[in-house]
Design a protein around this motif. Structure first.
Motif, short mmCIF file in Angstrom:
data_model
loop_
_atom_site.label_atom_id
_atom_site.label_comp_id
_atom_site.label_asym_id
_atom_site.label_seq_id
_atom_site.Cartn_x
_atom_site.Cartn_y
_atom_site.Cartn_z
N ALA A 79 2.64 -0.87 -7.30
CA ALA A 79 2.26 0.54 -7.33
C ALA A 79 0.96 0.75 -6.54
N ARG A 80 0.18 -0.33 -6.40
CA ARG A 80 -1.01 -0.29 -5.55
C ARG A 80 -0.75 -1.13 -4.31
N ARG A 81 -1.59 -1.00 -3.31
CA ARG A 81 -1.37 -1.67 -2.04
C ARG A 81 -1.41 -3.20 -2.20
N ILE A 82 -0.57 -3.86 -1.40
CA ILE A 82 -0.55 -5.32 -1.30
C ILE A 82 -1.10 -5.68 0.07
N VAL A 83 -2.11 -6.53 0.11
CA VAL A 83 -2.74 -6.91 1.37
C VAL A 83 -2.36 -8.33 1.73
N LEU A 84 -1.84 -8.52 2.95
CA LEU A 84 -1.56 -9.84 3.51
C LEU A 84 -2.59 -10.10 4.61
N LEU A 85 -3.42 -11.09 4.40
CA LEU A 85 -4.51 -11.40 5.33
C LEU A 85 -4.25 -12.74 5.99
N GLN A 86 -4.15 -12.74 7.32
CA GLN A 86 -3.89 -13.94 8.11
C GLN A 86 -2.58 -14.63 7.73
N PRO A 87 -1.48 -13.88 7.48
CA PRO A 87 -0.22 -14.58 7.18
C PRO A 87 0.22 -15.41 8.38
N PRO A 88 0.90 -16.53 8.16
CA PRO A 88 1.29 -17.40 9.27
C PRO A 88 2.37 -16.80 10.16
N HIS A 89 3.12 -15.80 9.64
CA HIS A 89 4.17 -15.14 10.41
C HIS A 89 4.09 -13.64 10.16
N PRO A 90 4.52 -12.81 11.11
CA PRO A 90 4.54 -11.36 10.88
C PRO A 90 5.43 -11.02 9.69
N PRO A 91 4.97 -10.18 8.78
CA PRO A 91 5.80 -9.80 7.63
C PRO A 91 7.04 -9.03 8.09
N GLN A 92 8.16 -9.27 7.41
CA GLN A 92 9.41 -8.60 7.71
C GLN A 92 9.69 -7.55 6.64
N ALA A 93 10.04 -6.35 7.08
CA ALA A 93 10.22 -5.24 6.16
C ALA A 93 11.33 -5.51 5.15
N LEU A 94 12.44 -6.10 5.60
CA LEU A 94 13.56 -6.36 4.69
C LEU A 94 13.17 -7.37 3.62
#
Length: 246
Positions: A79-94
């Motif tokens: 319900a609140r924002r999720i932050v991905l910082l320096q993930p090893p791969h681009p996040p995929q929407a699906l």
């Protein structure tokens, strides 16, 4: 002054919330979020992931199942924002949608310098506006996070209730860390092997095998065109402050 005869029978937590018996799991002093995995939750103080604290997840390599491990907790706080910082791969929407995280709730951050990544992590934690921060330092450039930086981030996390996971190389288990919970993760057929490097409670020598489903995305009838593209381009770390700090 505490009477010694009385203190021997008193529950340690009744004397101070930071005390516990060596044979027992400590009570959590902060809110915990259920892991969604009963066998794992039973081994954690408070019965779940501690909010407002640094959790050290030590990985043999990225992509071994850490997102499947965190899926129930991320869905709980989405319900609140999720932050991905320096993930090893681009996040995929699906894949994010399968995790229960709408792409609209995601902030993806990339930096070219470790100093900027640490700064961004601290701003996210101090803002108190995000449900979770997932931070992958050290995998791309093999750079270590210094102990004073870890302490600073843990202190920032304690000011709120953000779930804060640092995904670091397995070799970092030899380094000191202020994290109250440190788990080493290795892939095994059908799931993950989890070593309890550090927890507030008795030492567990035997690893825990945690079965995980093989895929994030379950097969369902298609009602819409599949979304297999990456989420929008990452934000610049130094652009965070106007959005997150009030």
């Amino acid at each position: 002054m505490i009477n010694c005869s009385d203190s021997t029978s008193a529950a340690p937590e009744s004397l101070h919330p930071s005390l516990w018996r060596a044979s027992q799991l400590a009570r959590s002093s902060s809110r915990c979020v259920d892991t969604g995995h009963a066998a794992l939750s039973a081994q954690l103080p408070g019965g779940g992931w501690p909010a407002g604290a640094l959790v050290d997840l030590l990985l043999q390599q990225p992509g071994i199942g850490e997102m499947r491990l965190l899926r129930p907790a991320l869905a709980e706080v989405a319900a609140r924002r999720i932050v991905l910082l320096q993930p090893p791969h681009p996040p995929q929407a699906l894949a994010l949608a399968a995790l229960g995280v709408p792409p609209s709730q995601l902030i993806w951050l990339r930096t070219s310098r470790m100093a900027d990544a640490l700064w961004a992590a601290e701003q996210v934690l101090r803002s108190g506006s995000c449900g979770a921060l997932l931070f992958w330092p050290g995998f791309e450039r093999q750079s270590q996070v210094r102990g004073d930086s870890l302490r600073r981030l843990h202190l920032a996390a304690q000011g709120g209730e953000t779930l804060f996971f640092m995904m670091r190389p397995l070799a970092s288990r030899q380094d000191a860390s202020p994290a109250p919970l440190r788990l080493a993760l290795r892939p095994q057929a059908g799931g993950l092997e989890i070593d309890f490097v550090k927890r507030r409670g008795p030492q567990r020598d035997a690893p825990l095998f945690l079965p995980l489903s093989s895929h994030l995305v379950q097969t369902q009838p298609q009602r819409h065109a599949p979304v297999d593209r990456p989420v929008p381009a990452p934000a610049a770390a130094r652009g965070l402050q106007p959005q997150l700090v009030h």
